[in-house]
Every structure is written in structure tokens, then in C-alpha cells.
Design a protein around this motif. Structure first.
Motif, PDB file in Angstrom:
ATOM      1  N   GLU A 390      -2.969  -4.723   4.397  1.00 13.36           N
ATOM      2  CA  GLU A 390      -2.924  -5.905   3.539  1.00 13.36           C
ATOM      3  C   GLU A 390      -4.019  -5.844   2.476  1.00 13.36           C
ATOM      4  O   GLU A 390      -3.785  -6.159   1.308  1.00 13.36           O
ATOM      5  N   ARG A 391      -5.186  -5.409   2.882  1.00 10.81           N
ATOM      6  CA  ARG A 391      -6.295  -5.299   1.929  1.00 10.81           C
ATOM      7  C   ARG A 391      -5.984  -4.294   0.832  1.00 10.81           C
ATOM      8  O   ARG A 391      -6.197  -4.568  -0.357  1.00 10.81           O
ATOM      9  N   ASP A 392      -5.459  -3.141   1.199  1.00 15.24           N
ATOM     10  CA  ASP A 392      -5.179  -2.099   0.214  1.00 15.24           C
ATOM     11  C   ASP A 392      -4.078  -2.500  -0.752  1.00 15.24           C
ATOM     12  O   ASP A 392      -3.988  -1.969  -1.864  1.00 15.24           O
ATOM     13  N   LEU A 393      -3.258  -3.450  -0.341  1.00 20.64           N
ATOM     14  CA  LEU A 393      -2.145  -3.877  -1.179  1.00 20.64           C
ATOM     15  C   LEU A 393      -2.584  -4.772  -2.333  1.00 20.64           C
ATOM     16  O   LEU A 393      -1.965  -4.765  -3.411  1.00 20.64           O
ATOM     17  N   LEU A 394      -3.654  -5.524  -2.157  1.00 16.80           N
ATOM     18  CA  LEU A 394      -4.019  -6.586  -3.094  1.00 16.80           C
ATOM     19  C   LEU A 394      -4.234  -6.119  -4.541  1.00 16.80           C
ATOM     20  O   LEU A 394      -3.742  -6.761  -5.466  1.00 16.80           O
ATOM     21  N   PRO A 395      -4.972  -5.029  -4.798  1.00 21.76           N
ATOM     22  CA  PRO A 395      -5.191  -4.659  -6.204  1.00 21.76           C
ATOM     23  C   PRO A 395      -3.948  -4.119  -6.898  1.00 21.76           C
ATOM     24  O   PRO A 395      -3.934  -3.986  -8.119  1.00 21.76           O
ATOM     25  N   ALA A 396      -2.895  -3.831  -6.142  1.00 23.61           N
ATOM     26  CA  ALA A 396      -1.671  -3.262  -6.731  1.00 23.61           C
ATOM     27  C   ALA A 396      -0.576  -4.299  -6.919  1.00 23.61           C
ATOM     28  O   ALA A 396       0.502  -3.968  -7.421  1.00 23.61           O
ATOM     29  N   LEU A 397      -0.812  -5.546  -6.543  1.00 19.97           N
ATOM     30  CA  LEU A 397       0.233  -6.557  -6.655  1.00 19.97           C
ATOM     31  C   LEU A 397       0.540  -6.860  -8.122  1.00 19.97           C
ATOM     32  O   LEU A 397      -0.369  -7.133  -8.904  1.00 19.97           O
ATOM     33  N   PRO A 398       1.811  -6.823  -8.516  1.00 23.07           N
ATOM     34  CA  PRO A 398       2.155  -7.162  -9.899  1.00 23.07           C
ATOM     35  C   PRO A 398       2.087  -8.659 -10.135  1.00 23.07           C
ATOM     36  O   PRO A 398       2.000  -9.460  -9.190  1.00 23.07           O
ATOM     37  N   ARG A 399       2.162  -9.055 -11.384  1.00 18.27           N
ATOM     38  CA  ARG A 399       2.095 -10.463 -11.749  1.00 18.27           C
ATOM     39  C   ARG A 399       3.259 -11.218 -11.119  1.00 18.27           C
ATOM     40  O   ARG A 399       4.398 -10.782 -11.146  1.00 18.27           O
ATOM     41  N   GLY A 400       2.946 -12.367 -10.538  1.00 14.26           N
ATOM     42  CA  GLY A 400       3.984 -13.181  -9.920  1.00 14.26           C
ATOM     43  C   GLY A 400       4.331 -12.788  -8.506  1.00 14.26           C
ATOM     44  O   GLY A 400       5.254 -13.353  -7.920  1.00 14.26           O
TER      45      GLY A 400
END
Length: 441
Positions: A390-400
Motif C-alpha cells: 500500500e505504501r509503495d502504491l501511493l506515489p504512483a496513484l494517478p489523479r482522481g
């Protein structure tokens, strides 16, 4: 991690609805990473949430994703209805908050926004037939924060006393001392001799205490006036200072409990954080009278731009009490932050103020995290109990798109909006060339 597919037995269903032994299929062994095989193993995806208000689609399965804190609390999925929403600027947090609010109204909920520092919620309230209360220097609206709503005299007195102490602590930038608390209690008691006490009545009673009441308490009017001298100067700001005309008399606005949305627009206060804190403290007290009224129904209380609110220790103490009573009031609090390091403005780690603020986060069973910068990942993961994936996912989340974490389950969700919603919810339109607009979908 790698895994290997094994030989399996397939059982077929007979025409009568019973299972019968089938043929043993022999498939050649295949070795692959668990990330690759996850696509063929559906049980790795969290169970779909398809009850409540429509939010968007599950990024992993394409299934509908719905959310309603009251429904999920009743089902046992949540331990409380409060929600934290965090993400860097421009990722669609406000659009999500407004979407949840408006779509919840369609299901019979109501929405209160006790402080809108940027004036973004007024257009939303007007779009749904709600009420906008605009406060600021030179405006005609006035709220009496000592309107304590229903309850017996002792309960109303206690609520008013807590409010006045919070206002004094904000203006004085320190805790109220014991002798000051006694002077404030006596002044409020004297002011309550009138049917609808106001802050000017309390200030006058601090300056001119009742002699007989002072003697009954083992002191004198002169000593009591001296005890309350700093309080009188602190509260005077709401009577003759920069907040004069907003909270220094009877209310000119009656709260319509049946309105689908009530927004307190504080944008006229500008960037003055002290004025905003005092205004939100007074306004939240005014709203709490409606929250305590029986039969008010289930309501969202939305704190947008909460990083400004968290700078005030007296205000977050009031919020803490509201968080604890959310189930009794039938409300769901929504706290909107940019990043978890906003808590640093409250106090140092281990301080009482910091612990109160962190307690607000702990009392949010639902955490929605939009994109976070890399330097915020460790603090965010630690504060919200995120796993490594979950942590590694955060900086890659697209807008929205956000990570939704409810209890021990998590979903990655694309927020979807109708084009007509975009015209009301999207706060970034002014930053884009009309010919190149890329709205949230």
C-alpha cells in the motif's frame, strides 16, 4: 515470490444441482511470480463494495465501488463512521468530498460544512438547494455562538462555558487558569440572567462582576474582576476587534434543520488563521445545537482544508468531543488533509495537542489516501497502518484515484463523475486552458 500451478480435479454440477466427480486434468506445471498469477487468482482481490453511495470503479477488478459509513457501520465493516481523506494538492480530494456529500443527499443524508475558508462549497450548496451562511467583516450575517440549542439549563451552561474557554485560549494563546475559569463561570452565570445571553454580556460581566455572587464564593467583586481581566481583553476581540459584528449579538440566521446542506462560508476572512479559528469555533458551536436536536437524521460534517483547523489546540479538543459522540449524534465526520505531516503544526511528537490530533486520525475507520510525495510515505504509512504494498502504491496513484482502506481491507478506486458534476465540483478549471481541459472521470 514464485509459485507453481498443480494438477487439480474438476467437479461438474449435475442437472439436479449436485456436484459429481469429474475428470482429473493434467496441466503442465507452470512457474511464475505471484504478481503475474494474481490475475488468474481472483481471491487476491478484496470483496466488492456494492452497497451505499456510488463512488467509482475498482481499479483492479473494474467492479462498482460504493461507500456509505452508516451502512458499513451497521454491517460491522467499520467500527466508527468517521473518514480521513488525504492527498497532495490537485489530485481530486475536494471533488471526492463534494461528490460524496451530494450523492449522499440523494439517499436522505444531510451535510454540514462548519467552515469553508476558500468559498468552494457555496456553489455546491446552492446547486442542491442548501443554505450558505456568509460570515466576514462588513457582512450582515451574525451568529450567536451561545445559542446552546436544546437541553436543561445545566447542560446549556456547560456547553457555553466550554466554548468561551476555547475562545479565550485561542485569543490568549495559553490555557485558562483556575481562577480565570472561576471568573468566567461566574460571568456566564450572570449573563444567563437574560433570556438569550451573548458574548458582549459575558465580557461586561467579567468587567463588572456581581458583588453578592463573589462574596458567596469567598472573594470580592474587585478580586474577581482582576481574575477575569485577561479573559475580558481576549473575548473583546469578538466584540470590538476584527471579528466585531459576526458573533456579538443575537443570531440573524436561523439554522434550517431540514436543509440538505448548510455551508458556513468564511472566505471573506482571508488568510488570517486566528480569525478563521475563532470563527470556526463559534460557528461549530452554533451548528452543534442542530446536531444535538432529536430527529436530525444522519449527517456528514465536513472539515475541508483541515490543516488550518489543526493549528488550534482548543478547536481540535472540541472536534475530539464531536468525534467521540459521532455515533450518538448519527454523524460522520470527514477530515480533509494534504499530508500527515500537517500534524507537525499542532505540536511536537508526544505533546498533548499532538496526541489529540493523532487520536482524531485513529478514530477514523475509513482512510482514503490520494497520491503522496515520496518523502511523506514513511510518516503516512506509520500513521495509517499501511502495508508495504500500500505504501509503495501511493506515489504512483494517478489523479482522481485513491487507496481506500476500511478496517483490514483495501481497494484502489477510480473516482467517477458525471460531466454536470464536474462543472460544480472541479476546483481546478481556472488553472487549465479550456481547449486542453482534462477533467476527472
Amino acid at each position: 515470490m514464485t509459485t507453481q500451478a498443480k494438477t487439480t480435479t474438476v467437479r461438474f454440477v449435475t442437472g439436479r444441482g449436485h456436484f459429481a466427480p469429474g475428470l482429473r486434468l493434467r496441466v503442465p506445471a507452470h512457474r511464475a511470480s505471484s504478481a503475474t498469477l494474481a490475475g488468474a487468482y481472483p481471491f487476491l482481490a478484496a470483496q466488492a463494495l456494492d452497497t451505499g453511495v456510488y463512488v467509482g470503479t475498482d481499479a483492479l477488478t473494474g467492479a462498482l465501488f460504493c461507500f456509505d459509513p452508516w451502512t458499513h457501520y451497521a454491517s460491522g465493516l467499520l467500527t466508527n463512521p468517521n473518514v480521513l481523506l488525504a492527498g497532495v494538492i490537485g489530485q481530486g480530494k475536494s471533488a471526492l468530498a463534494k461528490s460524496l456529500a451530494v450523492r449522499s443527499i440523494a439517499t436522505g443524508r444531510r451535510v454540514y460544512v462548519p467552515g469553508d475558508p476558500k468559498g468552494e462549497w457555496a456553489v455546491v450548496a446552492e446547486a442542491v438547494g442548501g443554505v450558505v451562511v456568509r460570515l466576514g467583516p462588513g457582512l450582515t450575517t451574525r451568529l450567536n455562538p451561545l445559542d446552546a440549542g436544546t437541553g436543561d439549563a445545566a447542560a446549556r451552561h456547560g456547553l457555553r462555558l466550554h466554548l468561551l474557554a476555547a475562545l479565550a485560549e485561542t485569543t490568549l494563546r495559553r490555557d485558562v487558569r483556575a481562577v480565570e475559569h472561576g471568573a468566567l463561570d461566574a460571568a456566564l452565570t450572570l449573563a444567563e440572567a437574560t433570556l438569550d445571553p451573548t458574548i458582549p454580556d459575558v465580557v461586561d460581566a467579567l468587567i463588572h462582576p456581581d458583588e453578592r455572587a463573589a462574596v458567596a464564593d469567598g472573594t470580592s467583586a474587585r478580586v474577581r474582576a482582576e481574575d477575569g481581566r485577561d479573559l475580558a481583553h481576549g473575548l473583546r476581540r469578538l466584540v470590538r476587534g476584527d471579528l466585531a459584528g459576526m458573533f456579538d449579538g443575537p443570531s440573524t440566521q436561523v439554522l434550517d434543520a431540514s436543509a440538505p446542506m448548510v455551508v458556513l462560508d468564511l472566505s471573506a476572512l482571508g488568510s488570517d488563521d486566528d480569525a478563521l479559528t475563532l470563527a470556526m469555533t463559534c460557528a461549530s458551536a452554533w451548528l452543534e445545537g442542530a446536531l444535538r436536536a432529536p430527529g436530525g437524521g444522519q449527517r456528514w460534517i465536513i472539515y475541508d482544508e483541515a490543516w488550518r483547523v489543526l493549528r488550534s489546540v482548543p478547536l481540535i479538543r472540541r472536534m475530539q468531543a464531536q468525534w467521540k459522540l459521532s455515533r450518538a449524534y448519527g454523524i460522520a465526520n470527514l477530515l480533509v488533509l494534504h499530508r500527515l505531516s500537517d500534524l507537525d503544526a499542532v505540536g511536537n511528537a508526544g505533546s498533548q495537542a499532538r496526541m489529540i490530533a493523532e487520536g482524531l486520525l485513529a478514530d477514523c475507520s475509513t482512510r482514503v489516501i490520494y497520491r503522496q510525495e515520496s518523502d511523506q510515505l514513511a510518516a503516512t504509512a506509520a500513521a495509517l497502518g499501511l502495508g508495504q504494498t500500500e505504501r509503495d502504491l501511493l506515489p504512483a496513484l494517478p489523479r482522481g484515484t485513491g487507496l481506500w482502506k476500511l478496517a483490514n481491507r483495501s481497494w484502489v478506486v477510480h473516482h467517477r463523475m458525471h460531466p454536470e458534476e464536474l462543472t460544480v465540483f472541479d476546483t481546478d478549471a481556472a488553472m487549465r486552458d479550456d481547449a486542453r481541459q482534462q477533467p476527472l472521470r
